[in-house]
Design an enzyme around this catalytic site. Sequence first.
Site, PDB file in Angstrom:
ATOM      1  N   GLU A 159     -27.410  23.250  12.362  1.00  0.00           N
ATOM      2  CA  GLU A 159     -26.007  22.888  12.615  1.00  0.00           C
ATOM      3  C   GLU A 159     -25.565  23.338  14.008  1.00  0.00           C
ATOM      4  O   GLU A 159     -25.942  24.405  14.472  1.00  0.00           O
ATOM      5  CB  GLU A 159     -25.110  23.568  11.570  1.00  0.00           C
ATOM      6  CG  GLU A 159     -23.643  23.215  11.724  1.00  0.00           C
ATOM      7  CD  GLU A 159     -22.874  23.425  10.436  1.00  0.00           C
ATOM      8  OE1 GLU A 159     -23.226  22.789   9.432  1.00  0.00           O
ATOM      9  OE2 GLU A 159     -21.942  24.241  10.441  1.00  0.00           O
TER      10      GLU A 159
ATOM     11  N   GLY B 283     -11.334  20.825   4.955  1.00  0.00           N
ATOM     12  CA  GLY B 283     -10.978  21.677   6.096  1.00  0.00           C
ATOM     13  C   GLY B 283     -10.151  22.846   5.616  1.00  0.00           C
ATOM     14  O   GLY B 283      -9.581  22.818   4.518  1.00  0.00           O
TER      15      GLY B 283
ATOM     16  N   HIS C 198     -15.259  28.912  -4.148  1.00  0.00           N
ATOM     17  CA  HIS C 198     -14.422  28.759  -2.956  1.00  0.00           C
ATOM     18  C   HIS C 198     -13.353  29.843  -2.991  1.00  0.00           C
ATOM     19  O   HIS C 198     -12.809  30.152  -4.064  1.00  0.00           O
ATOM     20  CB  HIS C 198     -13.775  27.357  -2.951  1.00  0.00           C
ATOM     21  CG  HIS C 198     -12.966  27.094  -1.729  1.00  0.00           C
ATOM     22  ND1 HIS C 198     -11.608  27.333  -1.662  1.00  0.00           N
ATOM     23  CD2 HIS C 198     -13.329  26.644  -0.501  1.00  0.00           C
ATOM     24  CE1 HIS C 198     -11.172  27.006  -0.448  1.00  0.00           C
ATOM     25  NE2 HIS C 198     -12.194  26.591   0.276  1.00  0.00           N
TER      26      HIS C 198
HETATM   27  P1  FAD Z   1     -12.377  20.905  -1.421  1.00  0.00           P
HETATM   28  O1  FAD Z   1     -13.592  20.368  -2.052  1.00  0.00           O
HETATM   29  O2  FAD Z   1     -11.163  20.020  -1.384  1.00  0.00           O
HETATM   30  O3  FAD Z   1     -12.018  22.273  -2.161  1.00  0.00           O
HETATM   31  C1  FAD Z   1     -11.017  23.151  -1.633  1.00  0.00           C
HETATM   32  C2  FAD Z   1     -10.377  23.945  -2.774  1.00  0.00           C
HETATM   33  O4  FAD Z   1      -9.607  23.065  -3.601  1.00  0.00           O
HETATM   34  C3  FAD Z   1     -11.387  24.608  -3.711  1.00  0.00           C
HETATM   35  O5  FAD Z   1     -10.858  25.854  -4.109  1.00  0.00           O
HETATM   36  C4  FAD Z   1     -11.471  23.662  -4.901  1.00  0.00           C
HETATM   37  O6  FAD Z   1     -11.844  24.328  -6.095  1.00  0.00           O
HETATM   38  C5  FAD Z   1     -10.037  23.139  -4.967  1.00  0.00           C
HETATM   39  N1  FAD Z   1      -9.906  21.781  -5.509  1.00  0.00           N
HETATM   40  C6  FAD Z   1     -10.710  20.719  -5.274  1.00  0.00           C
HETATM   41  N2  FAD Z   1     -10.244  19.639  -5.926  1.00  0.00           N
HETATM   42  C7  FAD Z   1      -9.097  20.038  -6.579  1.00  0.00           C
HETATM   43  C8  FAD Z   1      -8.162  19.376  -7.405  1.00  0.00           C
HETATM   44  N3  FAD Z   1      -8.277  18.089  -7.723  1.00  0.00           N
HETATM   45  N4  FAD Z   1      -7.109  20.084  -7.883  1.00  0.00           N
HETATM   46  C9  FAD Z   1      -6.957  21.409  -7.577  1.00  0.00           C
HETATM   47  N5  FAD Z   1      -7.836  22.097  -6.802  1.00  0.00           N
HETATM   48  C10 FAD Z   1      -8.889  21.408  -6.306  1.00  0.00           C
HETATM   49  N6  FAD Z   1     -14.483  23.300   8.122  1.00  0.00           N
HETATM   50  C11 FAD Z   1     -14.110  22.647   9.255  1.00  0.00           C
HETATM   51  O7  FAD Z   1     -12.957  22.748   9.677  1.00  0.00           O
HETATM   52  N7  FAD Z   1     -14.994  21.862   9.952  1.00  0.00           N
HETATM   53  C12 FAD Z   1     -16.279  21.684   9.541  1.00  0.00           C
HETATM   54  O8  FAD Z   1     -17.048  20.969  10.195  1.00  0.00           O
HETATM   55  C13 FAD Z   1     -16.711  22.376   8.348  1.00  0.00           C
HETATM   56  N8  FAD Z   1     -17.980  22.232   7.880  1.00  0.00           N
HETATM   57  C14 FAD Z   1     -18.347  22.845   6.701  1.00  0.00           C
HETATM   58  C15 FAD Z   1     -19.649  22.662   6.196  1.00  0.00           C
HETATM   59  C16 FAD Z   1     -20.048  23.289   5.016  1.00  0.00           C
HETATM   60  C17 FAD Z   1     -21.438  23.067   4.476  1.00  0.00           C
HETATM   61  C18 FAD Z   1     -19.142  24.143   4.325  1.00  0.00           C
HETATM   62  C19 FAD Z   1     -19.579  24.857   3.070  1.00  0.00           C
HETATM   63  C20 FAD Z   1     -17.852  24.331   4.810  1.00  0.00           C
HETATM   64  C21 FAD Z   1     -17.436  23.687   5.994  1.00  0.00           C
HETATM   65  N9  FAD Z   1     -16.139  23.833   6.508  1.00  0.00           N
HETATM   66  C22 FAD Z   1     -15.752  23.182   7.655  1.00  0.00           C
HETATM   67  C23 FAD Z   1     -15.182  24.714   5.821  1.00  0.00           C
HETATM   68  C24 FAD Z   1     -14.338  23.927   4.770  1.00  0.00           C
HETATM   69  O9  FAD Z   1     -13.517  22.997   5.439  1.00  0.00           O
HETATM   70  C25 FAD Z   1     -13.510  24.951   4.006  1.00  0.00           C
HETATM   71  O10 FAD Z   1     -14.325  25.763   3.208  1.00  0.00           O
HETATM   72  C26 FAD Z   1     -12.337  24.388   3.200  1.00  0.00           C
HETATM   73  O11 FAD Z   1     -11.508  25.492   2.817  1.00  0.00           O
HETATM   74  C27 FAD Z   1     -12.717  23.626   1.933  1.00  0.00           C
HETATM   75  O12 FAD Z   1     -13.244  22.393   2.216  1.00  0.00           O
HETATM   76  P2  FAD Z   1     -13.905  21.505   1.022  1.00  0.00           P
HETATM   77  O13 FAD Z   1     -14.242  20.208   1.584  1.00  0.00           O
HETATM   78  O14 FAD Z   1     -14.936  22.293   0.322  1.00  0.00           O
HETATM   79  O15 FAD Z   1     -12.590  21.378   0.064  1.00  0.00           O
END
Ligand code: FAD
Length: 286
Positions: free
Chosen positions: A17, A108, A147
Site C-alpha cells: 500500500e 472514511g 471497528h
Molecule cells: P463502515 O463499513 O461503514 O463501518 C464503520 C462503522 O459503522 C463500523 O463501526 C460498523 O460496524 C458501523 N456500521 C456499518 N454499517 C452500519 C449500519 N448499517 N448501521 C449502523 N452501523 C453500521 N480511510 C481513509 O480515509 N482513506 C483510505 O484510503 C483508507 N483505507 C483503508 C483501508 C483499509 C484496509 C482499512 C481497514 C481502513 C482504511 N481506512 C481508510 C480507514 C477507514 O476509512 C476507517 O476505519 C473508517 O472509520 C471506517 O470505514 P469502513 O469503510 O470500514 O466503514
Amino acid sequence: MKIADLLREKNITLSFEVFPPKTSAGMESVSKATEEIASLHPDFMSVTYGAGGGTSEYTVDIARNLQDSYSVPVLAHLTCVSSTREHVRRMINLYKEKNIKNIMALRGDIPQDGAVADDYHHATELISDIRELGDFCLGGACYPEGHPEAATRRDDLIFLKQKADAGLDFLTTQMFFNNDMFYNFLYRARDIGIKIPIIAGIMPITNARQIRRSIALSGAELPERFRAIIDRFGSNDAAMKQAGIIYATEQIIDLLAHDVNHIHVYSMNKPDVAKGIKEALSDVIV
Ligand code: FAD
C-alpha cells in the site's frame, strides 16, 4: 486486471500500500517511493484516498501511473463520508475514464470537526452506488478486533455481512499484531456466512513514534512480545526498523503456514521496508 481474478488464480499474493502526498510539493518523493515499490513486482498495489479531500486528487494520478508505467494491478481507494453523491459519481466516472478496475470502497473516518456531507453514513451505501455506476471489482475494510466505533464485535460482524452482501468481491483487514485475533475473526466471519476472500493486512512498525499513531487509529492490541521489542529497540531507529520488518515477516510466515495466502503490507511509501519483507520471503513466496 481485477483483483478478484488474481485472488482466484494465484495461490499466494503479496501486495503493498502507498498513500498520496498532501500537497503537490510532496508528489515527486511519493512518486519515486511508489515506483521503487512497484519495481518489486507486487501482485497489486493499493493507493489510499484522503477522507477530507486533501489528497484525493493525487490518488488517481498515482494509480494511473503505476498501472500504465509499471503494469501493476492497482486498487484505488475511495471514501464517502465527507462526499456528496454528486462527487462520488464524478470520481467513479474518473476511475472509469482512467481504466481503473479495482476500488476499495470505504466510509472514511469521521473528521474531527464532525463535518460530514450527510449523503453517506456507511460504506454499504457507497458499495451499492458503485455497483450501479459501473463494472468494478470492489474491496471493503474489516476489523479483526472490531471497528473502534462498534458497540460490540458481534454488531460489527453483522454489519460486515451486510456490507459484503451489498456487492464486495473481497475484504482487507485492518492491521493486527496478534495473529490469533485474525484466526478468531476469520472463524467468526466464515461462521456468519461471509464467503469472499479476506486479505490479511500487515503493518510493519519501523519506529516507536509510528506505533502510537497506529494504535490510536486502529485500536489493535499490542502483544507483550511486541511491547518488549519496542521497549528494547524503540530508541534506536535502525534497530527498530530491522526488528519491525522481522516481526511483520514472522507474522506473514505464520499466516501462510495457516493457509492464509493473501497478504497486504501497509508499506507506507517505504521502499526499503517493502523490499526487506519481499526479500525475507523470497523462497517462501515464489
Ligand atoms: P463502515 O463499513 O461503514 O463501518 C464503520 C462503522 O459503522 C463500523 O463501526 C460498523 O460496524 C458501523 N456500521 C456499518 N454499517 C452500519 C449500519 N448499517 N448501521 C449502523 N452501523 C453500521 N480511510 C481513509 O480515509 N482513506 C483510505 O484510503 C483508507 N483505507 C483503508 C483501508 C483499509 C484496509 C482499512 C481497514 C481502513 C482504511 N481506512 C481508510 C480507514 C477507514 O476509512 C476507517 O476505519 C473508517 O472509520 C471506517 O470505514 P469502513 O469503510 O470500514 O466503514
